[in-house]
Every structure is written in C-alpha cells, then in structure tokens.
Design a protein around this motif. Structure first.
Motif, PDB file in Angstrom:
ATOM      1  N   GLY A 212       0.894  -1.124   0.032  1.00 49.51           N
ATOM      2  CA  GLY A 212      -0.241  -0.093  -0.117  1.00 49.51           C
ATOM      3  C   GLY A 212       1.127   1.144   0.426  1.00 49.51           C
ATOM      4  N   ARG A 213      -0.328   2.571   0.436  1.00 48.54           N
ATOM      5  CA  ARG A 213       1.028   3.668   0.166  1.00 48.54           C
ATOM      6  C   ARG A 213       1.811   3.530   0.938  1.00 48.54           C
ATOM      7  N   GLY A 214       2.125   2.811   1.855  1.00 47.67           N
ATOM      8  CA  GLY A 214       3.367   3.530   3.083  1.00 47.67           C
ATOM      9  C   GLY A 214       4.853   3.076   2.866  1.00 47.67           C
ATOM     10  N   ALA A 237      -1.116  -4.692  -4.378  1.00 47.40           N
ATOM     11  CA  ALA A 237      -2.023  -3.713  -4.191  1.00 47.40           C
ATOM     12  C   ALA A 237      -2.489  -3.375  -4.078  1.00 47.40           C
ATOM     13  N   SER A 238      -3.104  -1.752  -2.115  1.00 44.53           N
ATOM     14  CA  SER A 238      -4.044  -1.405  -2.723  1.00 44.53           C
ATOM     15  C   SER A 238      -4.508  -0.218  -3.870  1.00 44.53           C
ATOM     16  N   ARG A 239      -5.140   0.465  -3.846  1.00 43.36           N
ATOM     17  CA  ARG A 239      -5.883   1.204  -5.318  1.00 43.36           C
ATOM     18  C   ARG A 239      -4.940   2.309  -5.591  1.00 43.36           C
ATOM     19  N   SER A 255     -13.246  -3.168  -3.295  1.00 40.76           N
ATOM     20  CA  SER A 255     -14.222  -3.099  -3.970  1.00 40.76           C
ATOM     21  C   SER A 255     -13.864  -2.458  -6.068  1.00 40.76           C
ATOM     22  N   SER A 256     -12.928  -2.483  -6.076  1.00 39.57           N
ATOM     23  CA  SER A 256     -13.314  -1.745  -7.670  1.00 39.57           C
ATOM     24  C   SER A 256     -12.586  -2.800  -7.823  1.00 39.57           C
ATOM     25  N   GLY A 257     -11.046  -3.548  -7.805  1.00 37.57           N
ATOM     26  CA  GLY A 257     -10.444  -3.804  -7.731  1.00 37.57           C
ATOM     27  C   GLY A 257     -10.572  -6.065  -8.036  1.00 37.57           C
ATOM     28  N   ILE A 270      -0.795  -0.739   4.139  1.00 39.32           N
ATOM     29  CA  ILE A 270      -1.868  -0.666   3.811  1.00 39.32           C
ATOM     30  C   ILE A 270      -3.179  -0.427   5.007  1.00 39.32           C
ATOM     31  N   SER A 271      -3.952   0.853   4.719  1.00 41.19           N
ATOM     32  CA  SER A 271      -4.181   1.290   6.467  1.00 41.19           C
ATOM     33  C   SER A 271      -5.694   0.403   6.452  1.00 41.19           C
ATOM     34  N   GLY A 272      -6.302  -0.383   5.212  1.00 41.48           N
ATOM     35  CA  GLY A 272      -7.444  -1.342   5.899  1.00 41.48           C
ATOM     36  C   GLY A 272      -8.850  -0.528   5.953  1.00 41.48           C
ATOM     37  N   ILE A 289       1.471  -5.377   8.812  1.00 39.54           N
ATOM     38  CA  ILE A 289       2.322  -4.747   8.407  1.00 39.54           C
ATOM     39  C   ILE A 289       2.704  -3.652   8.937  1.00 39.54           C
ATOM     40  N   ASN A 290       2.512  -2.064   9.775  1.00 37.42           N
ATOM     41  CA  ASN A 290       1.884  -1.290  10.179  1.00 37.42           C
ATOM     42  C   ASN A 290       2.665  -0.276  11.035  1.00 37.42           C
ATOM     43  N   LYS A 291       3.285   1.148  10.384  1.00 38.09           N
ATOM     44  CA  LYS A 291       3.477   1.057  12.285  1.00 38.09           C
ATOM     45  C   LYS A 291       2.424   2.218  12.532  1.00 38.09           C
TER      46      LYS A 291
END
Ligand SMILES: Cc1cc2nc3c(=O)[nH]c(=O)nc-3n(C[C@H](O)[C@H](O)[C@H](O)COP(=O)(O)OP(=O)(O)OC[C@H]3O[C@@H](n4cnc5c(N)ncnc54)[C@H](O)[C@@H]3O)c2cc1C
Length: 323
Positions: A212-214, A237-239, A255-257, A270-272, A289-291
């Motif tokens: 994700g954007r991270g 990946a996320s969008r 939802s759009s993937g 990825i935030s979720g 895995i997220n900070k």
C-alpha cells in the motif's frame, strides 16, 4: 414498511452483489417485522425469476420487456417507477454496482425521493432504520435516517452483507409488463466493453503479499516484490498504488479490483479502508505490517507487526531466504 430488492442481471447472469442485497433485505425484514420482495428486469428472465421464487420472499416481480434486453438508464428508471408502485414497497434496496450508480439518482429524483448510496451497515433504533455510509474516503461513518415518506432508496456496498446467508423459501412470481416507449429511451447501447485477459489470477493465488501507500515511492515496490518472490507469493496492491501506475490495475485488490481468498494475505503499509477489506477479508490468515498501531487493518489481522516496513520487510526477506 415493506422492502423491495432490485436484483441485477446481465445476459442471464446474476451480479453476485445482488445476493448480498437480498440477504440484507431478508435480515432487515426480520428486524423491522415486515416482508421483502425482489424484482428482476430484462427480457427472457423466467428462469432467473424462478430461481428467486426459491428464496424466502413475499413475492418476485419478473419485469419483462424487449426494451429492457439491454440496459439503458431511461428504460430501467421508467420500468422501476412502475414496479415500485405495483409492489407498494416503501424501501427499495439495490446492490451498489456501476449500473445502479448510473440510474438510481435519476429514479429517486424523478419521484422526488431520497437515495442513500454505498451503505456499509445498518441498525434499527426505536423501530427506525439507520443506514450507515462512509464519507471522506472512509474516514468518517455517517448515520442516515429517511425523513420523507417512502418509497426511499438505498444501495449497499459490495461485501457489506453476506450472500451465503440468503434464506431459501417459496415465493410466487408476478409478471410485470411495464409500459415503455422506444422514443423515451435517449441512449443506444453499444457493444459491451471487454477487459483484456488478465495475466495474473489473484483469485487463484494461495499466498499474496500486498503493498500500500506506506511504500512511499515506486522504486520501493522492488523491496516488497523481493519478499513475495522469496515466499513464492503473488504481488498485489491497494488502489492508490495501481492508480499511480506503480503496479498494473489487474493487481489491485478491493471493491473496484479483484476479490481474493488466499491461504495467507500479507498487507504491507495498507491502512485497511473498507474498499480494500471487502476484497481480501476472505483470506484464511491475514498478516499486517503497519507503523500505526491504530490502523484499521489490525482489526481484521490474525497477526500484526507494528513497525516500519523498511525495517521489517528486509528482515523477513532474509528469514525466508534462509529457510
Ligand atoms: C469507490 C471507491 C472504490 C475504491 N476501491 C478500492 C479498491 O478496490 N482497493 C483499494 O485498496 N482501495 C480502494 N479505494 C480506496 C480506499 O478508500 C483507500 O483510499 C485505499 O485503500 C487506501 O490505500 P492504502 O491503505 O494503501 O493507503 P493509506 O490509507 O494512505 O494507508 C497507508 C498506510 O501505510 C502506513 N505506513 C506509512 N508508512 C509506513 C511505513 N514506513 N511502514 C509501515 N506502514 C507505513 C500508514 O500508517 C497507513 O496505514 C476505493 C475508494 C473508493 C471511494
């Protein structure tokens, strides 16, 4: 109050989100002590209507007309205005598909009624229905109550309700022949757009590592790719990652993937957001895995690592390579 679900079909095939909406309608009917019926529109839809007749519904409306063979917003809105009136429904539910997004505002506006789009959940308070929808890209949940008399309209987001909870039963099928004129249809459908064949089938993957954007920069994708390779996993990946062109659209989950159900899904940076979760919450094991320890992804994760991915991922790569 009574509920009507508008099911979506194309060329005799159901849109799977319709079943989620049907399950929601049955649940709501139980909670509001009322009944749910369903409608299907098209031409030559007897088999689809008969299938609906095997569900726990008060009635099935088979709305048949040659001008409904191909979808047009004018014909659908006109046919549904008539069907809603025949059914007497005060709440009409739709799956939040692209087609519904196209005609639902027109249908509701033409009746001077309200459409609440993209509903993710509901509750009943003092006998009154409260629909929950998201604002600001999922950052805020808003409670919505209808303040005008029905029929009112709502579309339900993909994955918000469970299709496998649809209850079987027996319902009579009523044929509806709407009055439609070719002259009132202002668009002419062209050949349907066909997506190119997908090079990757994430739906069949057993292990998925999603980024994700991270990850911050496109050059850093290589780090997560290295982990996926070391694990024998597909990369997803996320969008925002696909929107930015850092990975192809076919690797987008949500939802759009694509909707995926691997044995293990590892979400990195990825935030979720709900639109991502609906595409991957069917995974058997979810690792995040997220900070940010408060990231919503940890609510669905079986294992969570709170930390900087640029520290955690290289260690994981080393560990997998060693094994
Ligand atoms: C109609 C619609 C359809 C959508 N469809 C989809 C869809 O199909 N799929 C989809 O994914 N989204 C979809 N979205 C977008 C969705 O709402 C979110 O915006 C998106 O999922 C966010 O992606 P993200 O988690 O990668 O980014 P962000 O929400 O920005 O999250 C990045 C995360 O990375 C973490 N992070 C940052 N730096 C680090 C670091 N160094 N180490 C570890 N963690 C770090 C942050 O704490 C944060 O939690 C859709 C939105 C709409 C409105």
């Amino acid at each position: 109050m009574s509920i009507l679900v508008v099911m979506e079909q194309r060329g005799g095939e159901w849109n799977r989100m319709s079943w989620e909406t049907l399950a929601a309608a049955q649940q709501l009917a139980g909670e509001l002590n009322t009944t749910a019926s369903a409608a299907v529109l098209g031409q030559g839809i007897d088999a689809l209507a008969a299938e609906l007749g095997g569900k726990q519904l008060a009635k099935v409306y088979a709305v048949n007309h040659e001008l409904l063979k191909e979808y047009t917003p004018d014909a659908y809105a006109a046919a549904l205005r008539q069907t809603v009136a025949i059914s007497g429904a005060t709440l009409v539910l739709f799956p939040h598909t692209y087609q519904v997004r196209d005609y639902l505002p027109k249908l509701a506006t033409s009746l001077g009624k309200v459409a609440v789009s993209d509903v993710i959940s509901h509750r009943v308070e003092n006998g009154q229905l409260v629909l929950v929808r998201q604002l600001f890209q999922g950052k805020v949940n808003a409670d919505t109550r209808f303040a005008v008399d029905g029929p009112n309209f709502a579309s339900l987001q993909a994955g918000a309700y469970r299709a496998d909870l649809v209850k079987a039963g027996a319902a009579a099928v009523e044929k509806v022949a709407p009055e439609l004129q070719a002259t009132e249809i202002r668009t002419k459908p062209e050949d349907r757009f066909r997506e190119s064949a997908r090079a990757v089938d994430l739906g069949a993957a057993e292990l998925i590592v999603a980024v994700g954007r991270g990850i911050k920069e496109s050059e850093n994708i290589a780090l997560v790719q290295e982990l996926a390779t070391a694990m024998g996993a597909e990369l997803a990946a996320s969008r925002p990652i696909c929107d930015a062109g850092w990975l192809p659209m076919e690797r987008q989950v949500g939802s759009s993937g694509q909707t995926v159900a691997p044995k293990m899904y590892m979400a990195i940076g990825i935030s979720g957001a709900i639109q991502h979760l609906v595409g991957m919450k069917g995974a058997r094991t979810i690792v995040a895995i997220n900070k940010d320890a408060n990231a919503p992804i940890f609510e669905v994760a079986d294992y969570g690592i709170v930390g900087d991915l640029f520290e955690v991922v290289p260690e994981l790569i080393a560990a997998f390579k060693q094994r």
